[in-house]
Design a protein around this motif. Sequence first.
Motif, short mmCIF file in Angstrom:
data_model
loop_
_atom_site.label_atom_id
_atom_site.label_comp_id
_atom_site.label_asym_id
_atom_site.label_seq_id
_atom_site.Cartn_x
_atom_site.Cartn_y
_atom_site.Cartn_z
N SER A 30 0.81 -1.22 0.00
CA SER A 30 0.00 0.00 0.00
C SER A 30 0.85 1.27 0.00
O SER A 30 0.33 2.35 -0.26
CB SER A 30 -0.95 0.01 1.19
OG SER A 30 -0.24 -0.01 2.41
N PHE A 31 2.13 1.13 0.27
CA PHE A 31 3.04 2.28 0.21
C PHE A 31 4.47 1.80 0.06
O PHE A 31 4.88 0.84 0.70
CB PHE A 31 2.94 3.12 1.49
CG PHE A 31 4.04 4.15 1.60
CD1 PHE A 31 4.02 5.28 0.81
CD2 PHE A 31 5.10 3.96 2.46
CE1 PHE A 31 5.05 6.21 0.88
CE2 PHE A 31 6.12 4.89 2.55
CZ PHE A 31 6.09 6.02 1.76
N TRP A 45 7.07 11.12 6.09
CA TRP A 45 5.72 11.05 6.65
C TRP A 45 5.81 11.01 8.16
O TRP A 45 6.53 10.18 8.71
CB TRP A 45 4.99 9.83 6.09
CG TRP A 45 4.97 9.83 4.59
CD1 TRP A 45 5.69 9.02 3.76
CD2 TRP A 45 4.22 10.71 3.74
NE1 TRP A 45 5.42 9.34 2.45
CE2 TRP A 45 4.52 10.38 2.41
CE3 TRP A 45 3.32 11.75 3.97
CZ2 TRP A 45 3.96 11.04 1.32
CZ3 TRP A 45 2.76 12.41 2.89
CH2 TRP A 45 3.08 12.05 1.58
N LEU A 73 -0.76 11.61 1.41
CA LEU A 73 -0.90 10.42 0.59
C LEU A 73 -2.16 9.73 1.09
O LEU A 73 -2.21 9.24 2.21
CB LEU A 73 0.32 9.50 0.72
CG LEU A 73 0.32 8.28 -0.18
CD1 LEU A 73 0.35 8.67 -1.65
CD2 LEU A 73 1.52 7.38 0.15
N LEU A 110 -4.32 5.21 -4.73
CA LEU A 110 -3.93 6.27 -3.81
C LEU A 110 -3.77 7.57 -4.58
O LEU A 110 -3.56 7.55 -5.80
CB LEU A 110 -2.58 5.95 -3.16
CG LEU A 110 -2.40 4.67 -2.37
CD1 LEU A 110 -1.93 3.55 -3.25
CD2 LEU A 110 -1.39 4.91 -1.27
N TYR A 112 -1.42 11.14 -4.31
CA TYR A 112 -0.40 11.95 -3.65
C TYR A 112 -0.76 13.42 -3.90
O TYR A 112 -0.92 13.83 -5.05
CB TYR A 112 1.00 11.66 -4.20
CG TYR A 112 2.00 12.68 -3.72
CD1 TYR A 112 2.44 12.68 -2.39
CD2 TYR A 112 2.47 13.67 -4.57
CE1 TYR A 112 3.32 13.64 -1.94
CE2 TYR A 112 3.36 14.63 -4.12
CZ TYR A 112 3.77 14.62 -2.80
OH TYR A 112 4.64 15.57 -2.36
N LYS A 132 -1.48 9.64 5.02
CA LYS A 132 -0.20 10.02 5.60
C LYS A 132 -0.02 11.52 5.41
O LYS A 132 -0.42 12.06 4.38
CB LYS A 132 0.95 9.29 4.90
CG LYS A 132 0.93 7.79 5.07
CD LYS A 132 2.13 7.16 4.39
CE LYS A 132 2.22 5.69 4.69
NZ LYS A 132 2.22 5.36 6.10
#
Length: 184
Positions: A30-31, A45, A73, A110, A112, A132
């Motif tokens: 997921s990141f 973050w 994010l 997602l 950004y 985040k």
Amino acid sequence: MAEIKKTPLSGVLEIFPKVFKDQRGYFFESFRADWLEKEGVHETWVQDNQSYSQKGTVRGLHFQREPYAQAKLVRVVRGKVLDVVVDLRKGSETFGKNYSTILDSERNNLLYVPAGFGHGFSVLEDAVFVYKCSNYYNKESEGGILWNDPHLQIDWMVNDPIISEKDTQWQTIEEFKANSEGGL
């Protein structure tokens, strides 16, 4: 590897992680910092947030002023939202323009959002929204743009929105521009 899509607003990126599915379910990253670093984004973050909102809710359009400006994010872990960003960067070629996309727990995408943008979302299905932040929240630095400002022409895709009193009181984009010397 994730697919990264550049949007019409410079610096705003939509990310589609590679999802691995089998008879047990699914797995995805997921990141990963290197996804953003590959696009020239280097964020640290410092805060993770989570909210639950029922269908029909509108949250936003929020931002933080310097020195507490935040990149975000954002993603949905359950449900579906229309995620909206508005460019508030002083001198930006796209100042006052907005971009929206549907964040969906089925697609696992997602968004950004760099510092200097107003951000909000409307809830199309009951949703758990996580994000985040590159800086800590600071109440005194909080600001916003009126969610239904007619200059922005945002179709929030909800009827009779559920909205906080605070979000009905923000300034218009024109008032923001006049009051903030042209932007963030």
